[in-house]
Design an enzyme around this catalytic site. Structure first.
Site, PDB file in Angstrom:
ATOM      1  CG  HIS A  58      -1.919   1.349   1.156  1.00 17.45           C
ATOM      2  ND1 HIS A  58      -1.462   2.400   2.062  1.00 17.45           N
ATOM      3  CD2 HIS A  58      -2.824   1.622   0.780  1.00 17.45           C
ATOM      4  CE1 HIS A  58      -2.124   3.315   1.742  1.00 17.45           C
ATOM      5  NE2 HIS A  58      -3.502   3.060   0.960  1.00 17.45           N
ATOM      6  CB  CYS A  59       3.835   2.188   1.865  1.00 18.32           C
ATOM      7  SG  CYS A  59       2.895   2.111   3.522  1.00 18.32           S
ATOM      8  CB  ILE A  60       6.707   1.438  -1.956  1.00 20.93           C
ATOM      9  CG1 ILE A  60       7.371   0.984  -0.697  1.00 20.93           C
ATOM     10  CG2 ILE A  60       7.826   1.861  -2.984  1.00 20.93           C
ATOM     11  CD1 ILE A  60       7.987   2.029   0.092  1.00 20.93           C
ATOM     12  CG  ASP A 119       2.079   6.048   1.100  1.00 19.78           C
ATOM     13  OD1 ASP A 119       0.964   5.735   0.564  1.00 19.78           O
ATOM     14  OD2 ASP A 119       2.608   5.528   2.256  1.00 19.78           O
TER      15      ASP A 119
END
Length: 417
Positions: free
Chosen positions: A258-260, A263
């Site tokens: 979900h992040c790299i 975001d």
């Protein structure tokens, strides 16, 4: 006794609830998914990082899962840990945050501190969250406090969890910062106050943008190193021996989670929207990382051609379809676009992952092989996309006709990026 309401009981909210309840804090785990609520109250975990025994222990410590926002009336602290997926405009979809904030406002009491942990663009806490909470009729800074504290959960990484990962905190006011620092200090070893909420929001985006850009760097180096007949894995091994000035990053079939992959886009979108010019590092990194699945398929074609085979009609076995090793989390896994492109090219694609029983890609479900060894022996090409510790790489190499390793773990006998 301190009472906490954690809104969202997923990969971020549930570990936070566990850490807080273990220190004697009364915790309500609030989630709108009734199935999740029932599962948790029955002592069953739905995430990789907590076992059923952990949830059962939480229940004995006073934890309770609920879908009823009225528990906010009892709260000294409320943390918002809901998803912020990528929206159609390239920025974060704040729908879950906005919905949570409105529901919290209906029950917000004087003296409560509300802390946003969901990743978003700088300014969200102050410009979006605070006005929504003030719809309660209470006044921010006088009746209640608000802060931002970015989640730093790293699924499948047992060395660092909620307790021993430093917690960043930035309040909209200094009083909000102080209140949040006191709260997290009850169960987190190191709490780091920042100047304000915007700085805390930006710090989270910097962390993930840093990883995004450096992964793109090694991904691009892997591509031209192959063309120059240079072993990129040996290059990285050598560079990583330097005790200063270098941090090891590894290439792969793409980036997931979900992040790299998500975001940094929040920051790029916000910079362009607010300042009118692009964040070029992020846009270039996104282009490189997003092209890695296509590069993996291109290399697959080349490897099969070397065996006088066409990708169209060849059997390809995918090993590991999660975005990280040793967990079941499939969010944004690069295995999906790899598989989709292989299927569209006419390959006969199946998969094996010890953590995934069923797997669907946009074109439909793919078959999970029942016998790994038999599938490896019969496949025209075995494509390693995730290096789970469960895999016996020596045995896989021994049994396979052609083995393509995108993670650099299988040894010199395998084809690599």
């Amino acid at each position: 006794m301190t009472t906490l309401v954690v809104v969202g009981q997923g990969y971020v909210g549930l570990p936070l609830a566990e850490a807080a309840s273990s220190r004697g804090i009364a915790v309500y785990g609030l989630d709108l998914n009734e199935s999740t609520v029932q599962q948790l109250n029955g002592g069953y975990s739905h995430i990789d990082d907590l076992a059923n025994d952990d949830v059962s222990r939480m229940l004995t410590q006073g934890y309770k899962a609920t879908s009823d926002y009225s528990v906010v009336r009892e709260a000294d602290f409320v943390t918002i840990c809901v998803p912020t997926p990528l929206g159609s405009d390239g920025g974060p979809d704040l729908g879950p945050v906005i919905s949570s904030a409105k529901s919290i406002a209906e029950h917000l009491q004087s003296g409560t501190t509300v802390i946003l942990e969901s990743t978003t663009y700088p300014g969200t806490t102050e410009e979006v969250l605070v006005p929504l909470l003030e719809e309660s009729g209470l006044i921010h800074g006088l009746d209640f406090h608000v802060a931002f504290s970015p989640e730093r959960v790293n699924p499948g990484f047992p060395e660092y969890g909620i307790r021993n990962t430093p917690k960043l905190v930035g309040g909209v006011t200094s009083e909000g910062t102080q209140s949040a620092v006191r709260f997290y200090s009850e169960f987190v070893e190191t709490v780091v106050p920042l100047k304000g909420a915007k700085e805390a929001e930006m710090a989270k985006l910097l962390e993930n943008t840093y990883r995004h850009v450096n992964i793109a760097l090694v991904n691009e180096m892997a591509r031209f190193s192959h063309e120059m007949d240079i072993d990129i894995w040996e290059v990285i091994r050598g560079a990583a021996t330097k005790p200063f000035g270098f941090q090891k990053f590894s290439p792969g079939p793409g980036v997931g989670g979900h992040c790299i992959p998500i975001d940094p886009n929040y920051l790029s979108h916000h910079v362009k929207k607010t300042l009118g010019y692009p964040f070029r590092f992020v846009e270039l990194a996104q282009e490189i990382n997003n092209n890695m699945p296509a590069y993996v398929v291109q290399r697959t074609v080349e490897l099969l051609n070397g065996k006088r085979k066409s990708l169209n009609g060849s059997s390809v076995l995918l090993l590991g379809v999660t975005y990280k090793p040793n967990i079941a989390d499939q969010r944004e896994s690069p295995a999906v676009p790899v598989a989709e492109q292989l299927v569209k090219a006419g390959a006969d694609v199946c998969f094996y992952d010890p953590y995934v029983e069923t797997w669907n890609i946009p074109s439909g479900p793919l078959m999970r092989v029942s016998s790994l060894r038999s599938a490896v022996k019969s496949a025209d090409l075995v494509l390693l996309l995730q290096a789970h510790e469960d895999f016996d790489f020596d045995g896989l190499l021994e049994d396979s006709k052609l083995f393509f390793d995108t993670r650099g773990v299988a040894g010199v006998r395998a084809a690599t990026l």
